[in-house]
Each structure stands twice: as C-alpha cells, then as structure tokens.
Write an enzyme that holds these catalytic residues in place. Structure first.
Site, PDB file in Angstrom:
ATOM      1  N   ASP A   1      -0.764 -11.656  -1.626  1.00 38.89           N
ATOM      2  CA  ASP A   1       0.307 -11.927  -2.590  1.00 38.89           C
ATOM      3  C   ASP A   1      -0.010 -13.118  -3.492  1.00 38.89           C
ATOM      4  O   ASP A   1       0.897 -13.800  -3.974  1.00 38.89           O
ATOM      5  CB  ASP A   1       1.658 -12.187  -1.878  1.00 38.89           C
ATOM      6  CG  ASP A   1       2.018 -11.066  -0.928  1.00 38.89           C
ATOM      7  OD1 ASP A   1       1.821  -9.906  -1.309  1.00 38.89           O
ATOM      8  OD2 ASP A   1       2.466 -11.365   0.194  1.00 38.89           O
TER       9      ASP A   1
ATOM     10  N   LYS B   1      -3.133 -11.396  -7.484  1.00 39.38           N
ATOM     11  CA  LYS B   1      -4.407 -10.779  -7.889  1.00 39.38           C
ATOM     12  C   LYS B   1      -4.193  -9.739  -8.988  1.00 39.38           C
ATOM     13  O   LYS B   1      -4.989  -9.626  -9.903  1.00 39.38           O
ATOM     14  CB  LYS B   1      -5.083 -10.106  -6.679  1.00 39.38           C
ATOM     15  CG  LYS B   1      -5.501 -11.083  -5.592  1.00 39.38           C
ATOM     16  CD  LYS B   1      -6.103 -10.378  -4.402  1.00 39.38           C
ATOM     17  CE  LYS B   1      -5.110  -9.588  -3.589  1.00 39.38           C
ATOM     18  NZ  LYS B   1      -4.083 -10.368  -2.889  1.00 39.38           N
TER      19      LYS B   1
ATOM     20  N   GLY C   1       0.855  -4.359  -2.421  1.00 38.47           N
ATOM     21  CA  GLY C   1       1.723  -4.140  -3.571  1.00 38.47           C
ATOM     22  C   GLY C   1       1.260  -5.061  -4.675  1.00 38.47           C
ATOM     23  O   GLY C   1       1.498  -6.257  -4.618  1.00 38.47           O
ATOM     24  N   HIS C   2       0.532  -4.510  -5.632  1.00 37.95           N
ATOM     25  CA  HIS C   2       0.024  -5.341  -6.724  1.00 37.95           C
ATOM     26  C   HIS C   2       0.978  -5.253  -7.899  1.00 37.95           C
ATOM     27  O   HIS C   2       1.116  -4.207  -8.530  1.00 37.95           O
ATOM     28  CB  HIS C   2      -1.380  -4.887  -7.123  1.00 37.95           C
ATOM     29  CG  HIS C   2      -2.400  -5.247  -6.085  1.00 37.95           C
ATOM     30  ND1 HIS C   2      -3.680  -4.758  -6.080  1.00 37.95           N
ATOM     31  CD2 HIS C   2      -2.314  -6.067  -5.020  1.00 37.95           C
ATOM     32  CE1 HIS C   2      -4.335  -5.266  -5.046  1.00 37.95           C
ATOM     33  NE2 HIS C   2      -3.522  -6.060  -4.387  1.00 37.95           N
TER      34      HIS C   2
ATOM     35  N   GLN D   1      -4.620  -7.778  -0.097  1.00 37.26           N
ATOM     36  CA  GLN D   1      -4.331  -8.797   0.921  1.00 37.26           C
ATOM     37  C   GLN D   1      -5.152 -10.068   0.630  1.00 37.26           C
ATOM     38  O   GLN D   1      -5.443 -10.328  -0.525  1.00 37.26           O
ATOM     39  CB  GLN D   1      -4.574  -8.263   2.336  1.00 37.26           C
ATOM     40  CG  GLN D   1      -3.537  -7.222   2.784  1.00 37.26           C
ATOM     41  CD  GLN D   1      -3.882  -5.797   2.395  1.00 37.26           C
ATOM     42  OE1 GLN D   1      -5.027  -5.388   2.445  1.00 37.26           O
ATOM     43  NE2 GLN D   1      -2.900  -5.020   2.016  1.00 37.26           N
TER      44      GLN D   1
HETATM   45  P1  IMP Z   1      -0.448  -4.310   8.122  1.00 39.19           P
HETATM   46  O1  IMP Z   1      -1.509  -4.481   7.095  1.00 39.19           O
HETATM   47  O2  IMP Z   1       0.718  -3.498   7.660  1.00 39.19           O
HETATM   48  O3  IMP Z   1      -1.009  -3.840   9.430  1.00 39.19           O
HETATM   49  O4  IMP Z   1       0.166  -5.755   8.440  1.00 39.19           O
HETATM   50  C1  IMP Z   1      -0.579  -6.767   9.078  1.00 39.19           C
HETATM   51  C2  IMP Z   1      -0.260  -8.136   8.493  1.00 39.19           C
HETATM   52  O5  IMP Z   1      -0.742  -8.189   7.161  1.00 39.19           O
HETATM   53  C3  IMP Z   1       1.241  -8.445   8.422  1.00 39.19           C
HETATM   54  O6  IMP Z   1       1.418  -9.826   8.614  1.00 39.19           O
HETATM   55  C4  IMP Z   1       1.588  -8.086   6.987  1.00 39.19           C
HETATM   56  O7  IMP Z   1       2.721  -8.789   6.530  1.00 39.19           O
HETATM   57  C5  IMP Z   1       0.320  -8.533   6.276  1.00 39.19           C
HETATM   58  N1  IMP Z   1       0.099  -7.815   5.019  1.00 39.19           N
HETATM   59  C6  IMP Z   1      -0.326  -6.543   4.859  1.00 39.19           C
HETATM   60  N2  IMP Z   1      -0.423  -6.238   3.557  1.00 39.19           N
HETATM   61  C7  IMP Z   1      -0.073  -7.334   2.882  1.00 39.19           C
HETATM   62  C8  IMP Z   1       0.000  -7.649   1.489  1.00 39.19           C
HETATM   63  O8  IMP Z   1      -0.304  -6.846   0.609  1.00 39.19           O
HETATM   64  N3  IMP Z   1       0.397  -8.903   1.189  1.00 39.19           N
HETATM   65  C9  IMP Z   1       0.692  -9.826   2.144  1.00 39.19           C
HETATM   66  N4  IMP Z   1       0.641  -9.582   3.441  1.00 39.19           N
HETATM   67  C10 IMP Z   1       0.262  -8.351   3.819  1.00 39.19           C
END
Ligand code: IMP
Length: 443
Positions: free
Chosen positions: A13, A16, A40-41, A224
């Site tokens: 977040d 990017k 989510g970009h 991420q």
């Molecule tokens: P997962 O990717 O859904 O398995 O989540 C694992 C961890 O990564 C959790 O703490 C999510 O909140 C975090 N996470 C996954 N995708 C994002 C993102 O796009 N932005 C920020 N955190 C993310």
C-alpha cells in the site's frame, strides 16, 4: 530504455500504482509478477479512480502491453469482473493483455481454506485478505496446483480437480467443519471462465523474450511490499509470494541479466494491514490523524490500516534486499499537519540498539523503536510539483530519510493525481528516463 522493477519497500500500500502510472508511458510492456487479487492498486486518472487487483496498471495507458506473469495466482472470476469493469469504463483490452499459461489458478476451495484456517488460528491469525492466495501458493509449492494452461485441457483439469477436491473436502469437513465442494460444480464454472480467458492465455515468458530482443522496454510492477515477502518479510506475518525484486525474474521468466534497475516505493510514514509486528506503530491521536489524512483504509478489504512512523532500519533493509537504486516517497502531504515527525533509527532490544534489520521474530515483537525527532513543516505540500517549493523542513526530512537508507530519492508524491508529483532534477529516475517530465502535464 532500461528494464525496471518497482517494489514496495514497506508492508504494501505504498502507492506503487500511482508511481507505475506516472512512468508507464515510457515503457512498452508492464508485468505483474506475483500476488493475486489480494492486491489493490489504486490509480487516479483525471477524475476517475481505478482499483486494479490482478491486471497491471499499464492497462490504463493505451498501446501498452500488459502481462500477468507466471508468479501471479489468478482468480478467474475476479479477473473477468475486473476486465469487464475496465471495458465498461472504456479501457481496451484487445492486444493489451496476456496471461501466463504457467500462472496458478485460485480455485474455490482456496478462499474457503484461507478463511477456515484463519478462523481457527487464534493468536496465530495472520489477518489475510481471505482471497485464497496463501492456499493457492501452498498447492503450487506442493505440486498439486492447477495452472492457467490446465484450464484449457478439460481432461487434465478434471483429473487434477478430482485429486484436489477429495483432499480439500476432507480438510474442510474434518479439520475446519466448513463447506465442501463438488468436482462437477467447479469444473463447469472453470470451463466457462476458460472459454472467456482463452484468447489471453499464452506463453508470456517467450513473448517477453521476443519483445525484449526486439528492443521493448519492460516495467515490472510489484504488489504488496518487501516486509510481506515469503523469504525476506516478517514471517509468518507475510503474504505467500516473492514480493521483492528477485521475484520479478522468477515470476516472469525474464533473467536477472536483463533487469537494469530497481525503484523502491515508500510512504513518508508507514502502514500495515493485518496482524504482525510493526515496531513504529502509533495508537491514538497521531495514528488517527495519519489514517484520516492518508485515507488509510484497505482498497480490497476496506480494513482500517495500522499507521506509524517511517522505519529507516526497515527501509535500509529493503534497499539491501532489493538492491534499490532509488526511492519514490509517497503521501508526503499527509505529514503536513504534524507538529513533530519521527524516524526510527534503531531497534532497542535488551541492552543493544540494533541498526540492521533483525531476522528473529521475537525481536520484531519485543524491541522498542529508537527515534530521531524532526520538527514538522506545518504548511501544505499538497499538489506541489517542484522540489524547491517544498518547505525547508520537508526537504530536511526527505534528505535525512535518504541519508539513513543510503538511497537517493527521485520522486515525491504530493497527492493522488498523476500530476501531483515532484520529479527530483538530475536524479536516478530522470537519468534513466530523460523524457519523464513529458508524462506529466506542464505547470
Ligand atoms: P494474504 O496475502 O491475503 O495471504 O494476506 C497475508 C498478509 O498480507 C496480511 O497481513 C494481508 O493484510 C497482507 N496483504 C496482502 N495483500 C496486501 C496488499 O495488497 N497490501 C497490503 N497488505 C497486503
């Protein structure tokens, strides 16, 4: 033109999507190389806001070719929704979007397993997005995953589904007391998706090779952030993919010898969604201020993001792991209202102050941040476009951050819109892309 990787230097977040959007006009091809619809970009074009989950942000620029690489896990239903909503808003996909045959597919049992395991995890809960990303990567690594190419081979798909559905149903029913699935139900839905997506599914590694041989320049768009990397992040509170720069190679099929540079993106402060250590996290007034001014709510899940000060130890680690050539600092204007601003310059653990990012989970949880405190500038930087127009204290803050991380700053974002961007003169980025200014409207 160089081939460049953009990575998040924190926990995701970082903004990017906006930086990719600013530099995309100067590249021919944009590649997503990891993650899935957990990302989510957010990109604001004119007055329109787009939130892209699996499709590279380059899709918003006509004529750019966009690749969903083999390192991505694809939820076909979500991808089709995303494609349809883009088309409805006038974005063309024809000849602009390619999906790797090797990308793994998120099947309906993956989100079910994700949610079921989270609900039973107690204090080991990760706070995932619930999209099934972890279980899909787990199947990939366990060699029982289903790839995009398999969707185009009905017999193979049925065989793989029979094996997986039997195994997953047992897990879901017997361990988690959750819903189960039928092969036929999944098969008919996924064959429908396959029919829809077939024109886009191809050997993207070969395409990339051929295009690069012909002189195309490639931008690799990370999702991420570094601290969520499966190997280098704050394990186990991480996502399940290689979010760091190395992932650009494995997740696309482009060799390291073809990558010329890496840009790290960091907010001027720091946020994290989900569980896990966050040394510089704030609670109370300042956290609320950052959350409100920065609109820090997840673009996929709507969850309020945890907010805190920037961590220079973490950023220096991100610089090392990714080989950052330069940094883009986003959301500087969010700090306009702060009386004082802190930078974490050490981790105090027992009697020691660590200045290299530690690898032990215990230290992440138990250390205390050592801060350097700077006075705030207390004036608006929103929308500024020239470095020289920044208040002296804001420039001092950026200079100190850059010094502590050992990386120059090439770009500063002062608002969500494309032209609310400061390009630092004679920086790494403007040297790589001399015509970069032309992608921003004139002052
Ligand atoms: P997962 O990717 O859904 O398995 O989540 C694992 C961890 O990564 C959790 O703490 C999510 O909140 C975090 N996470 C996954 N995708 C994002 C993102 O796009 N932005 C920020 N955190 C993310």
């Amino acid at each position: 033109m160089p081939n460049i990787v953009i990575v998040g230097a924190q926990w995701g977040d970082e903004g990017k999507g906006k930086v990719v959007d600013v530099i995309t006009p100067h590249f021919d091809v944009i590649v997503r190389y990891q993650g899935g619809n957990n990302a989510g970009h957010t990109v604001v074009v004119g007055r329109e806001k787009f939130v892209l989950q699996t499709i590279p942000s380059g899709i918003l620029h006509p004529g750019r070719r966009n690749i969903i690489g083999c390192g991505v896990v694809v939820n076909p239903a979500s991808l089709i929704d995303e494609m349809e909503s883009l088309v409805q808003r006038g974005v063309s996909l024809d000849g602009n979007l390619y999906i790797s045959k090797n990308a793994h597919v998120i099947m309906p049992y993956h989100p079910a397993l994700d949610r079921a395991s989270e609900s039973k995890a107690g204090k080991h809960r990760i706070g995932t997005t619930g999209k099934g990303v972890g279980p899909a990567y787990a199947d990939k690594t366990a060699r029982v995953g289903i790839r995009m190419a398999d969707l185009l081979d009905e017999q193979l798909l049925r065989e793989k589904l029979e094996y997986n559905v039997k195994q997953k149903n047992r897990l879901l029913r017997e361990i988690y007391d959750a819903e189960s699935f039928t092969v036929d139900g999944i098969l008919s839905a996924y064959l429908r998706y396959a029919g829809w997506l077939a024109p886009y599914i191809t050997d993207t590694a070969l395409l990339l090779h051929n295009w690069m041989e012909a002189g195309s320049s490639v931008l690799f768009e990370g999702a991420q952030g570094t601290m969520l990397d499966i190997d280098h992040g704050t394990y186990p509170f991480i996502t399940s993919s290689s979010t760091t720069a190395g992932g650009a190679c494995t997740g696309s099929g482009v060799p390291p010898t073809r990558i010329n540079g890496v840009i790290g993106i960091s907010k001027a402060y720091c946020t994290r969604v989900g569980e896990g250590p966050f040394l510089t996290e704030l609670h109370g007034e300042t956290a609320d201020l950052l959350r409100a001014r920065g609109n820090e709510f997840g673009s996929v899940t709507g969850r309020p993001r945890r907010c805190g000060w920037v961590d220079a130890i973490g950023l220096r680690y991100a610089a090392r792991i990714n080989g950052l050539d330069t940094l883009a600092i986003t959301k500087l204007d969010v700090l306009d209202a702060c009386d004082t601003i802190k930078i974490c310059v050490g981790y105090k653990y027992e009697d020691e102050v660590l200045t290299d990012f530690p690898e032990e989970e215990r230290i992440w949880h138990e250390a205390e941040p050592v801060y350097e405190e700077l006075s705030g500038w207390k004036s608006s930087t929103a929308g500024l476009r020239d470095y020289e127009d920044l208040p002296t204290k804001a420039r001092e803050y950026l200079a100190r951050l850059s010094e502590l991380c050992g990386v120059s700053i090439s770009l500063v974002s002062t608002g969500p819109v494309r032209d609310e961007t400061i390009l630092v003169n004679d920086s790494t980025l403007t040297r790589w892309i001399p015509s970069l200014r032309s992608s921003l409207p004139p002052h």
